[in-house]
Motif scaffolding. Structure first.
Motif, PDB file in Angstrom:
ATOM      1  N   PHE A   1      14.644   4.089  20.848  1.00 16.81           N
ATOM      2  CA  PHE A   1      15.900   5.127  21.119  1.00 16.81           C
ATOM      3  C   PHE A   1      17.006   4.779  19.868  1.00 16.81           C
ATOM      4  CE2 PHE A   1      13.670   4.306  25.135  1.00 16.81           C
ATOM      5  CZ  PHE A   1      13.802   5.448  25.730  1.00 16.81           C
ATOM      6  N   ILE A   2      17.438   5.709  19.161  1.00 19.61           N
ATOM      7  CA  ILE A   2      18.710   5.626  18.715  1.00 19.61           C
ATOM      8  C   ILE A   2      19.796   6.387  19.166  1.00 19.61           C
ATOM      9  CG2 ILE A   2      19.599   6.257  16.306  1.00 19.61           C
ATOM     10  CD1 ILE A   2      16.433   6.369  15.259  1.00 19.61           C
ATOM     11  N   ASP A   3      20.710   5.610  19.594  1.00 21.54           N
ATOM     12  CA  ASP A   3      22.132   5.973  20.365  1.00 21.54           C
ATOM     13  C   ASP A   3      23.107   6.176  19.431  1.00 21.54           C
ATOM     14  OD1 ASP A   3      23.893   6.831  22.283  1.00 21.54           O
ATOM     15  OD2 ASP A   3      23.376   5.079  23.525  1.00 21.54           O
ATOM     16  N   ILE A   4      23.566   7.459  18.959  1.00 19.26           N
ATOM     17  CA  ILE A   4      24.561   7.562  17.916  1.00 19.26           C
ATOM     18  C   ILE A   4      25.881   8.015  18.493  1.00 19.26           C
ATOM     19  CG2 ILE A   4      25.386   8.782  15.750  1.00 19.26           C
ATOM     20  CD1 ILE A   4      22.292   9.292  15.125  1.00 19.26           C
ATOM     21  N   GLY A   5      26.801   7.532  18.317  1.00 19.17           N
ATOM     22  CA  GLY A   5      28.118   7.524  18.981  1.00 19.17           C
ATOM     23  C   GLY A   5      28.011   6.947  20.381  1.00 19.17           C
ATOM     24  N   SER A   6      27.289   5.861  20.493  1.00 19.89           N
ATOM     25  CA  SER A   6      27.146   5.252  21.695  1.00 19.89           C
ATOM     26  C   SER A   6      28.450   4.547  22.342  1.00 19.89           C
ATOM     27  CB  SER A   6      26.035   3.854  21.347  1.00 19.89           C
ATOM     28  OG  SER A   6      26.610   3.158  20.464  1.00 19.89           O
ATOM     29  N   GLY A   7      29.272   4.508  21.715  1.00 18.52           N
ATOM     30  CA  GLY A   7      30.705   4.039  22.382  1.00 18.52           C
ATOM     31  C   GLY A   7      30.538   2.425  22.621  1.00 18.52           C
ATOM     32  N   VAL A   8      31.554   1.999  23.638  1.00 18.33           N
ATOM     33  CA  VAL A   8      31.158   0.707  24.197  1.00 18.33           C
ATOM     34  C   VAL A   8      30.306   0.560  25.500  1.00 18.33           C
ATOM     35  CG1 VAL A   8      33.550   0.397  23.286  1.00 18.33           C
ATOM     36  CG2 VAL A   8      33.310   1.174  25.468  1.00 18.33           C
TER      37      VAL A   8
ATOM     38  N   GLU B   1      14.800  -1.737  32.527  1.00 21.46           N
ATOM     39  CA  GLU B   1      14.486  -1.476  34.007  1.00 21.46           C
ATOM     40  C   GLU B   1      13.203  -1.104  34.359  1.00 21.46           C
ATOM     41  OE1 GLU B   1      17.456   0.602  36.023  1.00 21.46           O
ATOM     42  OE2 GLU B   1      18.999  -0.982  35.669  1.00 21.46           O
ATOM     43  N   ILE B   2      12.611   0.036  33.090  1.00 24.30           N
ATOM     44  CA  ILE B   2      11.467   0.705  33.150  1.00 24.30           C
ATOM     45  C   ILE B   2      10.314   0.230  32.667  1.00 24.30           C
ATOM     46  CG2 ILE B   2      10.411   2.955  32.998  1.00 24.30           C
ATOM     47  CD1 ILE B   2      12.902   2.997  35.021  1.00 24.30           C
ATOM     48  N   VAL B   3      10.596  -0.381  31.410  1.00 25.40           N
ATOM     49  CA  VAL B   3       9.527  -0.792  30.571  1.00 25.40           C
ATOM     50  C   VAL B   3       9.897  -2.294  30.001  1.00 25.40           C
ATOM     51  CG1 VAL B   3       8.497   1.401  29.956  1.00 25.40           C
ATOM     52  CG2 VAL B   3      10.343   0.352  28.539  1.00 25.40           C
ATOM     53  N   ASP B   4       9.049  -2.928  29.240  1.00 33.42           N
ATOM     54  CA  ASP B   4       9.503  -4.391  28.762  1.00 33.42           C
ATOM     55  C   ASP B   4       9.452  -4.247  27.278  1.00 33.42           C
ATOM     56  OD1 ASP B   4       6.812  -4.590  28.486  1.00 33.42           O
ATOM     57  OD2 ASP B   4       6.507  -6.136  29.793  1.00 33.42           O
ATOM     58  N   ASP B   5       9.281  -3.190  26.495  1.00 30.09           N
ATOM     59  CA  ASP B   5       9.006  -3.211  25.075  1.00 30.09           C
ATOM     60  C   ASP B   5       9.706  -2.032  24.444  1.00 30.09           C
ATOM     61  OD1 ASP B   5       7.608  -1.340  26.359  1.00 30.09           O
ATOM     62  OD2 ASP B   5       5.790  -1.448  24.992  1.00 30.09           O
ATOM     63  N   ALA B   6      10.769  -1.733  24.962  1.00 33.43           N
ATOM     64  CA  ALA B   6      11.823  -0.832  24.316  1.00 33.43           C
ATOM     65  C   ALA B   6      12.629  -1.369  23.352  1.00 33.43           C
ATOM     66  CB  ALA B   6      12.611  -0.052  25.599  1.00 33.43           C
ATOM     67  N   SER B   7      13.027  -0.718  22.248  1.00 39.05           N
ATOM     68  CA  SER B   7      13.915  -1.013  21.118  1.00 39.05           C
ATOM     69  C   SER B   7      14.719  -0.068  21.042  1.00 39.05           C
ATOM     70  CB  SER B   7      13.199  -0.952  19.939  1.00 39.05           C
ATOM     71  OG  SER B   7      12.025  -2.163  19.899  1.00 39.05           O
ATOM     72  N   VAL B   8      16.210  -0.429  20.944  1.00 38.89           N
ATOM     73  CA  VAL B   8      17.422   0.403  21.016  1.00 38.89           C
ATOM     74  C   VAL B   8      18.193   0.073  19.617  1.00 38.89           C
ATOM     75  CG1 VAL B   8      19.328   1.305  21.964  1.00 38.89           C
ATOM     76  CG2 VAL B   8      17.328   0.900  23.576  1.00 38.89           C
ATOM     77  N   VAL B   9      18.586   1.058  18.832  1.00 43.64           N
ATOM     78  CA  VAL B   9      19.512   1.036  17.867  1.00 43.64           C
ATOM     79  C   VAL B   9      20.797   1.602  18.146  1.00 43.64           C
ATOM     80  CG1 VAL B   9      20.172   1.532  15.416  1.00 43.64           C
ATOM     81  CG2 VAL B   9      17.945   0.527  15.884  1.00 43.64           C
TER      82      VAL B   9
ATOM     83  N   TRP C   1      20.047   6.667   8.093  1.00 52.08           N
ATOM     84  CA  TRP C   1      18.342   6.461   8.534  1.00 52.08           C
ATOM     85  C   TRP C   1      17.934   5.090   7.737  1.00 52.08           C
ATOM     86  CZ3 TRP C   1      16.390   8.731  12.456  1.00 52.08           C
ATOM     87  CH2 TRP C   1      15.040   8.777  12.497  1.00 52.08           C
ATOM     88  N   LYS C   2      18.297   5.086   6.650  1.00 49.12           N
ATOM     89  CA  LYS C   2      17.938   3.738   5.913  1.00 49.12           C
ATOM     90  C   LYS C   2      18.307   2.713   6.470  1.00 49.12           C
ATOM     91  CE  LYS C   2      17.828   2.255   0.914  1.00 49.12           C
ATOM     92  NZ  LYS C   2      17.951   0.939   0.932  1.00 49.12           N
ATOM     93  N   GLN C   3      19.660   2.700   6.934  1.00 46.21           N
ATOM     94  CA  GLN C   3      20.004   1.436   7.687  1.00 46.21           C
ATOM     95  C   GLN C   3      19.353   1.081   9.062  1.00 46.21           C
ATOM     96  OE1 GLN C   3      24.546   3.025   7.405  1.00 46.21           O
ATOM     97  NE2 GLN C   3      24.629   0.937   8.006  1.00 46.21           N
ATOM     98  N   ILE C   4      18.887   1.973   9.586  1.00 47.41           N
ATOM     99  CA  ILE C   4      17.950   1.819  10.927  1.00 47.41           C
ATOM    100  C   ILE C   4      16.511   1.482  10.305  1.00 47.41           C
ATOM    101  CG2 ILE C   4      16.722   3.227  12.388  1.00 47.41           C
ATOM    102  CD1 ILE C   4      18.871   5.323  12.833  1.00 47.41           C
ATOM    103  N   GLU C   5      16.047   1.859   9.381  1.00 49.86           N
ATOM    104  CA  GLU C   5      14.983   1.178   9.026  1.00 49.86           C
ATOM    105  C   GLU C   5      14.984  -0.098   8.433  1.00 49.86           C
ATOM    106  OE1 GLU C   5      11.366   2.562   5.644  1.00 49.86           O
ATOM    107  OE2 GLU C   5      13.153   3.143   5.333  1.00 49.86           O
ATOM    108  N   GLU C   6      16.074  -0.303   7.675  1.00 51.70           N
ATOM    109  CA  GLU C   6      16.301  -1.797   7.391  1.00 51.70           C
ATOM    110  C   GLU C   6      16.630  -2.733   8.467  1.00 51.70           C
ATOM    111  OE1 GLU C   6      19.250  -1.289   4.549  1.00 51.70           O
ATOM    112  OE2 GLU C   6      18.002  -0.747   2.955  1.00 51.70           O
ATOM    113  N   SER C   7      16.733  -2.256   9.644  1.00 50.86           N
ATOM    114  CA  SER C   7      17.263  -2.996  10.684  1.00 50.86           C
ATOM    115  C   SER C   7      16.085  -3.813  11.333  1.00 50.86           C
ATOM    116  CB  SER C   7      17.899  -2.356  11.812  1.00 50.86           C
ATOM    117  OG  SER C   7      17.049  -1.619  12.509  1.00 50.86           O
ATOM    118  N   GLY C   8      14.776  -3.190  11.249  1.00 49.77           N
ATOM    119  CA  GLY C   8      13.566  -3.851  11.725  1.00 49.77           C
ATOM    120  C   GLY C   8      13.215  -3.542  13.007  1.00 49.77           C
ATOM    121  N   VAL C   9      14.292  -3.062  13.676  1.00 51.01           N
ATOM    122  CA  VAL C   9      14.226  -2.857  15.148  1.00 51.01           C
ATOM    123  C   VAL C   9      13.359  -1.486  15.486  1.00 51.01           C
ATOM    124  CG1 VAL C   9      15.602  -2.326  17.321  1.00 51.01           C
ATOM    125  CG2 VAL C   9      16.338  -4.088  15.801  1.00 51.01           C
ATOM    126  N   ILE C  10      13.553  -0.350  14.613  1.00 56.77           N
ATOM    127  CA  ILE C  10      12.893   0.973  14.846  1.00 56.77           C
ATOM    128  C   ILE C  10      11.831   0.940  14.001  1.00 56.77           C
ATOM    129  CG2 ILE C  10      13.107   3.095  14.852  1.00 56.77           C
ATOM    130  CD1 ILE C  10      14.537   2.191  17.537  1.00 56.77           C
TER     131      ILE C  10
END
Length: 287
Positions: A78-85, A97-105, A144-153
């Motif tokens: 999941f990529i949550d843009i404008g995610s706020g606080v 709560e649903i799965v144990d292998d989700a990744s979120v940016v 998109w480059k920052q997301i790739e470099e994060s290594g999470v997604i």
């Protein structure tokens, strides 16, 4: 007025002279990551337009349902843009709560939102699975480059791109033109096949006449803030999905989208009619 959690520390770059839409939204949801200037604005808004708090909560509950739904469809990124606080249940909390292998940016351009998101992830000790970026949706390729470099997604695998209640905050480019739709079009190109695009957006289309006037007046309040808003008609919101395939029931009011995915202890937000929620929502898959 008591000191909020945000006022215990102030990240560099925070504008304390003007209310900020992310921090005010946090106030509407009952959060603590806001400043006096945001609370004064929020209190005045809710006094004049009490529907706003219910609309904000309905939008957050839509987020919860869509994350549950997409996890069941096999989405784990999941990529949550404008995610706020992190208020009233964040994307990773629902997914976990649903799965144990989700990744979120998480992505936001508001320093307080970024700082509090980082603190939450560190406190929960989940920074190996989830992360937060201080970035701007108006620069999709850079983001998109920052997301790739994060290594999470893994950007080669399907993801869910969440744009919830962020595109009605105007996104002016260097020439002053709102470039939000242009950015979304680029994200549609960047997303891998099988990905999902999720959008919610404030609209005055097909709302009660009294609510339509309230929304116009409410929008004028934000014109004086650091983050003006714009209410798009249904057609313009639906164009944001391009040629993606809309998930049933298509675009609709937030309370009507897959209510069966509500959590067991989810709060109930009452509306006289679904269009009182004033937020148009949709989920679409890249074929």
């Amino acid at each position: 007025m008591s000191q909020s959690r945000a006022e215990m520390f102030t990240p560099e770059g925070v504008d304390l002279e003007h209310p900020n839409v992310a921090r005010v939204y946090d106030y509407y949801l009952g959060g603590k990551a806001n400043y006096a200037v945001d609370r004064v604005f929020g209190e005045k808004a809710l006094e004049r337009y009490p529907f706003v708090a219910a609309a904000a909560k309905a939008n957050r509950l839509f987020l919860h349902r869509v994350v549950r739904y997409l996890c069941k469809q096999g989405i784990r990124q999941f990529i949550d843009i404008g995610s706020g606080v992190p208020t009233m249940g964040s994307t990773h909390q629902v997914a976990d709560e649903i799965v144990d292998d989700a990744s979120v940016v998480y992505v936001d351009n508001e320093p307080v939102a970024v700082a509090h998101s980082r603190i939450l992830l560190e406190q929960e000790d989940v920074t190996d699975q989830h992360t937060v970026l201080h970035a701007d949706l108006r620069e999709p390729d850079r983001l998109w480059k920052q997301i790739e470099e994060s290594g999470v997604i893994d950007i080669e695998q399907p993801v869910a791109l969440l744009l919830l209640a962020v595109l009605h905050v105007t996104q002016p480019g260097s020439d002053g033109e709102d470039i939000g739709p242009q950015s979304v079009a680029r994200f549609r190109e960047l997303l891998p096949q099988g990905s999902f695009l999720v959008v919610t957006h404030g609209t005055a289309d097909d709302v009660p006449e009294s609510r339509k006037q309230e929304m116009a007046d409410f929008g004028k309040m934000y014109d004086k803030s650091a983050t003006p808003v714009i209410w798009r008609p249904h057609g313009e919101i639906e164009e944001l999905f391009g040629d993606y395939e809309l998930v049933e029931p298509g675009c609709t009011w937030t309370p009507l989208w897959h209510p069966e995915e509500s959590g067991e202890n989810a709060p109930v937000v009452e509306f006289d009619s679904p269009n009182d929620s004033v937020v148009w929502a949709g989920v679409a898959r890249k074929p």
